[in-house]
Design a protein around this motif. Structure first.
Motif, PDB file in Angstrom:
ATOM      1  N   VAL A 229      -7.957 -27.132 -30.248  1.00 29.75           N
ATOM      2  CA  VAL A 229      -8.060 -25.664 -30.421  1.00 29.75           C
ATOM      3  C   VAL A 229      -6.136 -25.937 -30.639  1.00 29.75           C
ATOM      4  N   PHE A 230      -5.858 -25.855 -29.409  1.00 28.29           N
ATOM      5  CA  PHE A 230      -3.776 -25.568 -29.436  1.00 28.29           C
ATOM      6  C   PHE A 230      -3.614 -26.305 -30.176  1.00 28.29           C
ATOM      7  N   VAL A 231      -3.427 -27.978 -30.782  1.00 26.53           N
ATOM      8  CA  VAL A 231      -2.747 -28.624 -31.201  1.00 26.53           C
ATOM      9  C   VAL A 231      -3.092 -28.305 -32.745  1.00 26.53           C
ATOM     10  N   LEU A 232      -4.607 -27.704 -33.228  1.00 29.36           N
ATOM     11  CA  LEU A 232      -4.960 -27.654 -34.422  1.00 29.36           C
ATOM     12  C   LEU A 232      -4.563 -26.745 -34.989  1.00 29.36           C
ATOM     13  N   LEU A 233      -3.974 -25.400 -33.807  1.00 26.84           N
ATOM     14  CA  LEU A 233      -3.321 -24.010 -34.194  1.00 26.84           C
ATOM     15  C   LEU A 233      -1.197 -24.712 -34.329  1.00 26.84           C
ATOM     16  N   ILE A 234      -0.807 -25.723 -33.363  1.00 26.95           N
ATOM     17  CA  ILE A 234       0.346 -26.117 -33.829  1.00 26.95           C
ATOM     18  C   ILE A 234       0.344 -26.848 -35.286  1.00 26.95           C
ATOM     19  N   GLY A 235      -0.686 -28.207 -35.578  1.00 29.40           N
ATOM     20  CA  GLY A 235      -0.547 -27.982 -36.737  1.00 29.40           C
ATOM     21  C   GLY A 235      -0.714 -28.028 -38.478  1.00 29.40           C
ATOM     22  N   VAL A 236      -1.574 -26.976 -37.609  1.00 25.68           N
ATOM     23  CA  VAL A 236      -1.621 -25.870 -38.935  1.00 25.68           C
ATOM     24  C   VAL A 236      -0.362 -25.230 -38.757  1.00 25.68           C
ATOM     25  N   GLU A 237       0.192 -24.578 -38.742  1.00 24.29           N
ATOM     26  CA  GLU A 237       0.665 -23.169 -38.624  1.00 24.29           C
ATOM     27  C   GLU A 237       2.848 -24.214 -38.548  1.00 24.29           C
ATOM     28  N   TRP A 238       2.700 -25.355 -38.355  1.00 17.94           N
ATOM     29  CA  TRP A 238       3.463 -26.653 -38.509  1.00 17.94           C
ATOM     30  C   TRP A 238       3.605 -26.395 -39.821  1.00 17.94           C
ATOM     31  N   LEU A 239       2.696 -26.554 -40.904  1.00 16.57           N
ATOM     32  CA  LEU A 239       2.587 -26.574 -42.450  1.00 16.57           C
ATOM     33  C   LEU A 239       2.689 -25.325 -43.075  1.00 16.57           C
ATOM     34  N   GLU A 240       1.940 -24.270 -42.558  1.00 20.82           N
ATOM     35  CA  GLU A 240       3.107 -22.777 -42.862  1.00 20.82           C
ATOM     36  C   GLU A 240       3.694 -22.567 -42.551  1.00 20.82           C
ATOM     37  N   MET A 241       5.406 -23.565 -41.909  1.00 25.60           N
ATOM     38  CA  MET A 241       6.255 -23.130 -41.447  1.00 25.60           C
ATOM     39  C   MET A 241       6.734 -24.059 -42.991  1.00 25.60           C
ATOM     40  N   VAL A 242       6.437 -25.065 -42.938  1.00 20.62           N
ATOM     41  CA  VAL A 242       6.694 -25.456 -44.006  1.00 20.62           C
ATOM     42  C   VAL A 242       6.147 -25.302 -45.234  1.00 20.62           C
ATOM     43  N   ARG A 243       5.255 -24.436 -46.139  1.00 24.27           N
ATOM     44  CA  ARG A 243       4.966 -23.945 -47.278  1.00 24.27           C
ATOM     45  C   ARG A 243       6.186 -22.476 -47.169  1.00 24.27           C
ATOM     46  N   ALA A 244       6.275 -22.094 -45.596  1.00 22.71           N
ATOM     47  CA  ALA A 244       7.026 -20.343 -45.759  1.00 22.71           C
ATOM     48  C   ALA A 244       8.504 -21.064 -46.118  1.00 22.71           C
ATOM     49  N   VAL A 245       9.112 -22.417 -45.741  1.00 21.04           N
ATOM     50  CA  VAL A 245      10.525 -22.547 -46.009  1.00 21.04           C
ATOM     51  C   VAL A 245      10.351 -23.330 -48.023  1.00 21.04           C
ATOM     52  N   LYS A 246       9.427 -23.958 -48.258  1.00 22.69           N
ATOM     53  CA  LYS A 246       9.240 -23.840 -50.181  1.00 22.69           C
ATOM     54  C   LYS A 246       8.739 -22.814 -50.208  1.00 22.69           C
ATOM     55  N   ARG A 247       8.205 -21.589 -50.059  1.00 23.67           N
ATOM     56  CA  ARG A 247       8.092 -20.256 -50.775  1.00 23.67           C
ATOM     57  C   ARG A 247       9.533 -19.555 -51.194  1.00 23.67           C
ATOM     58  N   ILE A 248      10.218 -20.004 -50.264  1.00 22.04           N
ATOM     59  CA  ILE A 248      11.228 -19.257 -49.937  1.00 22.04           C
ATOM     60  C   ILE A 248      12.556 -19.575 -50.639  1.00 22.04           C
ATOM     61  N   GLN A 249      12.617 -20.670 -50.787  1.00 26.33           N
ATOM     62  CA  GLN A 249      13.549 -21.395 -51.406  1.00 26.33           C
ATOM     63  C   GLN A 249      13.604 -22.317 -53.089  1.00 26.33           C
ATOM     64  N   LYS A 250      11.557 -21.462 -53.049  1.00 25.08           N
ATOM     65  CA  LYS A 250      11.404 -21.038 -54.783  1.00 25.08           C
ATOM     66  C   LYS A 250      11.135 -19.709 -55.566  1.00 25.08           C
ATOM     67  N   LEU A 251      10.931 -18.944 -54.252  1.00 25.44           N
ATOM     68  CA  LEU A 251      10.496 -17.434 -55.112  1.00 25.44           C
ATOM     69  C   LEU A 251      11.776 -16.057 -53.601  1.00 25.44           C
ATOM     70  N   GLY A 252      12.347 -17.318 -53.239  1.00 22.45           N
ATOM     71  CA  GLY A 252      13.520 -15.529 -52.499  1.00 22.45           C
ATOM     72  C   GLY A 252      12.164 -15.304 -51.219  1.00 22.45           C
ATOM     73  N   TRP A 253      12.998 -14.425 -50.285  1.00 19.21           N
ATOM     74  CA  TRP A 253      12.446 -14.336 -49.031  1.00 19.21           C
ATOM     75  C   TRP A 253      11.724 -13.531 -49.224  1.00 19.21           C
ATOM     76  N   LYS A 254      12.034 -11.692 -50.508  1.00 20.18           N
ATOM     77  CA  LYS A 254      11.031 -11.145 -50.616  1.00 20.18           C
ATOM     78  C   LYS A 254       9.251 -11.802 -51.340  1.00 20.18           C
ATOM     79  N   LYS A 255       9.615 -12.705 -52.075  1.00 24.75           N
ATOM     80  CA  LYS A 255       7.892 -13.168 -52.735  1.00 24.75           C
ATOM     81  C   LYS A 255       7.697 -14.004 -52.122  1.00 24.75           C
ATOM     82  N   GLY A 256       8.470 -14.739 -51.455  1.00 24.19           N
ATOM     83  CA  GLY A 256       8.622 -16.160 -50.426  1.00 24.19           C
ATOM     84  C   GLY A 256       7.499 -15.763 -49.504  1.00 24.19           C
ATOM     85  N   ILE A 257       7.608 -15.102 -48.748  1.00 25.65           N
ATOM     86  CA  ILE A 257       7.116 -14.270 -47.695  1.00 25.65           C
ATOM     87  C   ILE A 257       6.989 -12.935 -46.406  1.00 25.65           C
ATOM     88  N   PHE A 258       8.130 -12.088 -48.150  1.00 25.98           N
ATOM     89  CA  PHE A 258       7.562 -10.587 -47.066  1.00 25.98           C
ATOM     90  C   PHE A 258       6.621  -9.469 -48.173  1.00 25.98           C
TER      91      PHE A 258
END
Length: 345
Positions: free
Chosen positions: A240-269
């Motif tokens: 479970v711990f490994v899956l948590l790290i893996g999935v949330e790593w993908l989420e962090m990558v996704r968050a960075v991509k969304r910020i780059q495309k949409l900005g901070w507010k629309k991207g993650i907030f």
């Protein structure tokens, strides 16, 4: 909390709000020893009131024929009902923990919830059967794993209230939830590997964190039932711990991509109902780890690590919950302001 199509109707996934808030009050809040029982009881009563408000609207939708058909006609969205069941189960555990005198009343509520779960199980079997026929035809995501979450949430409650439940019944229920997980997770893999082209920004929803959350609550159900050996649970926790790290790593990558495309507010907030699934899964991993750590039967070489991990993870659970509540409040305030302006115009 409300759908964009109809500002007067509650979002059918709003049971996730109760799941997220409830699991924090059930487990992670214990790490903050400076919070005495009075504020916690006030928060618990507030959660009961909020649950009544949300579930009144959810039941109203379920009784409405058009809303019911809309919810149940599509295989993937139909699994949202699992959040309703898990929400009541988590709330029931919170109430029994802080108001033990209400145990009988809570058991009556859980009896109805268990009956609803049985109906939901029948729906899951039917919907999974349809999805297996054409696995690439649906945009399958983590919401299908609510079949597992709902099942194990019922197990966790009844084991807590009736520790002497027949072992065969517990094994059967936990195994059913595990089978649902394997089917749902396989369908997700097929969707992302063989289905239509997808992007991390647009096609990886927050509900995919249930990949590790569903296993966390399965672990909690197993530990609460006293099943499996300490060594097996240790390996399960690592999985479970490994899956948590893996999935949330993908989420962090996704968050960075969304910020780059949409900005901070629309991207993650920007608020979305699916974000509560992360709060629940983080809180559930804490509950699983805490329960395992507190049981001498599951004492293992990770004990010192768990001791430190729980202190840090409690703050992470709390921080993410505060952020989500802030986004939720701001979203509802904006919604009410928009409705008021429409009425004036």
């Amino acid at each position: 909390m409300r759908t964009e199509e109809n500002k007067n109707s509650i979002h059918p996934a709003s049971g996730a709000i109760i799941m997220a808030l409830g699991i924090f009050l059930y487990a992670a809040i214990d790490a903050f020893t400076w919070v005495n029982h009075i504020p916690v009881k006030i928060l618990s009563v507030s959660l009961i009131v909020l649950t009544a408000i949300i579930y009144k609207s959810l039941i109203k939708q379920l009784l409405n024929k058009s809303d019911r058909i809309l919810l149940l006609s599509k295989p993937v969205p139909s699994f949202i009902i699992g959040s309703w069941i898990a929400g009541i189960s988590v709330l029931s555990n919170v109430v029994v923990k802080y108001f033990p005198d209400m145990s009988v009343a809570v058991q009556v509520v859980m009896l109805f919830n268990t009956m609803m779960w049985l109906g939901f199980m029948a729906s899951c079997v039917y919907q999974f059967k349809e999805m297996v026929k054409r696995p690439t035809a649906y945009s399958t995501h983590g919401v299908v794993l609510l079949s597992t979450v709902a099942t194990q949430s019922v197990v966790v409650f009844w084991v807590k209230v009736y520790p002497s439940l027949p072992e065969g019944l517990l094994i059967g229920a936990i195994s059913l939830g595990t089978i649902f997980y394997l089917i749902g997770f396989t369908l997700m893999i097929v969707r992302y590997v063989r289905g239509n082209r997808w992007t991390l920004i647009d096609d990886w929803p927050s509900t995919n964190c249930i990949i590790h959350g569903a296993l966390s609550i399965t672990g909690l159900a197993i530990v609460s039932s006293g099943m499996l050996s300490g060594r097996m649970i240790m390996f399960f926790w690592l999985l479970v711990f490994v899956l948590l790290i893996g999935v949330e790593w993908l989420e962090m990558v996704r968050a960075v991509k969304r910020i780059q495309k949409l900005g901070w507010k629309k991207g993650i907030f920007t608020y979305h109902i699916s974000q509560w699934s992360r709060n629940f899964t983080f809180g559930m991993f804490y509950a699983f780890t805490m329960t395992m750590h507190a049981n001498p039967y599951y004492l293992n070489s990770f004990y010192p690590f768990h001791e430190e991990f729980l202190h840090v993870w409690a703050w992470i659970v709390c921080l993410f919950l505060i952020i989500e509540i802030g986004l939720w409040v701001r979203s509802n305030r904006y919604l009410h302001e928009s409705v008021s302006k429409e009425r004036v115009s």
